[in-house]
Every structure is written in structure tokens, then in C-alpha cells.
Design a protein around this motif. Structure first.
Motif, mmCIF file in Angstrom:
data_model
loop_
_atom_site.group_PDB
_atom_site.id
_atom_site.type_symbol
_atom_site.label_atom_id
_atom_site.label_comp_id
_atom_site.label_asym_id
_atom_site.label_seq_id
_atom_site.Cartn_x
_atom_site.Cartn_y
_atom_site.Cartn_z
ATOM 1 N N GLN A 50 0.828 -1.204 0.000
ATOM 2 C CA GLN A 50 0.000 0.000 0.000
ATOM 3 C C GLN A 50 0.867 1.260 0.000
ATOM 4 O O GLN A 50 0.543 2.239 -0.660
ATOM 5 C CB GLN A 50 -0.962 0.008 1.186
ATOM 6 C CG GLN A 50 -2.043 1.067 1.078
ATOM 7 C CD GLN A 50 -2.879 0.933 -0.181
ATOM 8 O OE1 GLN A 50 -3.465 -0.101 -0.442
ATOM 9 N NE2 GLN A 50 -2.926 1.974 -0.992
ATOM 10 N N ASP A 54 0.650 3.989 -2.878
ATOM 11 C CA ASP A 54 0.436 5.409 -2.584
ATOM 12 C C ASP A 54 1.508 6.276 -3.240
ATOM 13 O O ASP A 54 1.212 7.331 -3.798
ATOM 14 C CB ASP A 54 0.421 5.653 -1.075
ATOM 15 C CG ASP A 54 -0.784 5.035 -0.379
ATOM 16 O OD1 ASP A 54 -1.760 4.633 -1.062
ATOM 17 O OD2 ASP A 54 -0.737 4.928 0.868
ATOM 18 N N ALA A 113 -6.259 -5.543 -3.118
ATOM 19 C CA ALA A 113 -5.481 -4.298 -3.152
ATOM 20 C C ALA A 113 -4.788 -4.120 -4.503
ATOM 21 O O ALA A 113 -4.696 -3.001 -5.015
ATOM 22 C CB ALA A 113 -4.461 -4.284 -2.015
#
Length: 184
Positions: A50, A54, A113
Motif C-alpha cells: 500500500q 500510494d 489491493a
């Protein structure tokens, strides 16, 4: 631990990295791992991935915002990826590709994800192309092509130790974006 995990997974893939590798490379004590990541490796990998997502998303947003046209924004992002590949000595890559290639369970948080990241990046390109006047269906197809071309260019550049491949593919994709916008 998060930075180390992301770097190691980009270089070796999900199954090529053990918790011992992460602890050894990061210098973190084993107790810290389970304190901060009670779910173990999957939780740590999810957090690391993640963080990479980002970072990539922010770089894409910045490139698209800096470009005076969508084509220039695409070119800027591919150039940034090329520079990152060189700077990392060919260890850099997409933060989700190594996870996808190691085939997590389709219903896992990791797989979800990965899908969400690819959809988000596609949507970013789509929105810029739509705002520039492309029809929605054309913007969607072109956005998917851009993401697919970047993913392929990253793999080819690592394989051949030639970051110029990313720049070259970016130039071609940028020209295709410009041509599509000229026809709108």
C-alpha cells in the motif's frame, strides 16, 4: 520494515522473501514485527504494498498535473519511472506486479489491493483523457493500454537492464494519446 519489505518484494517477489529476510535487512527485532503487524507476513506485505501504491499514485497524479496535455503527462510519468529504474539499479518495479505474479488467493486482501491499484491508475488516466474530450469508451481503452504498456516496459527494462525502454515506450504511448486527442 515497510520500506525494506517493499524493496525486497519488488526485487524478489512475494514468495522470494521470508520474514527472516525482512528482519535481517531492516535490522528490526522479531518482537517488533508481531507487535506492529500481528497478522504476520501478509499484514506487513499489505502495508508495504500500500505504501508503494500510494507513492506510485502520487507520482502519477503529479505527472498528469504537470503535463500541459494528457500526452505530456503520460510522457512525464514514464520518464519518472525510467529514472527510478536506473536509480534503483534495476530493482524498481510496480508495487503490485510481484504480488500478482506470485498469485495470491483471488479473494485475499492482497489480490483485492492489487486490483484496486490497477483500477485506480487506469481511472486516473481515464479521467484526464475524458476531461480532454475523448469519448468515455475510447478513454477507458486508451487508459488500460497505457497501464499495460508501462507494466510491460518495467519488466522489459529490468530484464534487459535498459531503462531507456521505459522512456521509448512512454514516447510511443504519448504519441498515441496525442493522436487520439487530435481525432476527437
Amino acid at each position: 520494515m515497510i520500506e525494506t519489505t517493499l524493496r525486497l518484494i519488488q526485487a524478489r517477489g512475494l514468495h522470494g522473501v521470508s520474514l527472516n529476510d525482512i528482519l535481517s535487512e531492516s535490522g528490526a527485532p522479531r518482537g517488533s514485527l508481531y507487535f506492529h503487524f500481528p497478522g504476520g507476513k501478509e499484514t506487513l506485505v499489505l502495508e508495504a504494498m500500500q505504501a508503494g501504491i500510494d507513492e506510485a499514485s502520487q507520482a502519477l497524479r503529479e505527472s498528469l498535473a504537470q503535463g500541459t496535455t494528457p500526452a505530456e503527462g503520460v510522457r512525464l510519468f514514464f520518464r519518472a519511472a525510467s529514472a527510478e529504474m536506473t536509480d534503483s539499479e534495476y530493482r524498481f518495479g510496480c508495487p503490485v506486479a510481484p504480488i500478482i505474479l506470485d498469485a495470491p488467493e483471488v479473494s485475499s486482501e492482497l489480490a483485492a489491493a492489487c486490483r484496486a491499484a490497477l483500477e485506480d491508475w487506469t481511472r486516473m488516466y481515464h479521467d484526464v483523457l475524458l476531461a480532454a474530450g475523448l469519448a468515455p469508451a475510447r478513454a477507458e481503452r486508451l487508459a488500460r493500454m497505457i497501464v499495460a504498456c508501462l507494466e510491460g516496459a518495467l519488466i522489459m527494462a529490468r530484464s534487459q537492464q535498459a531503462s531507456s525502454i521505459i522512456t521509448e515506450v512512454g514516447e510511443e504511448v504519448s504519441e498515441q494519446v496525442a493522436a487520439a486527442l487530435a481525432k476527437k
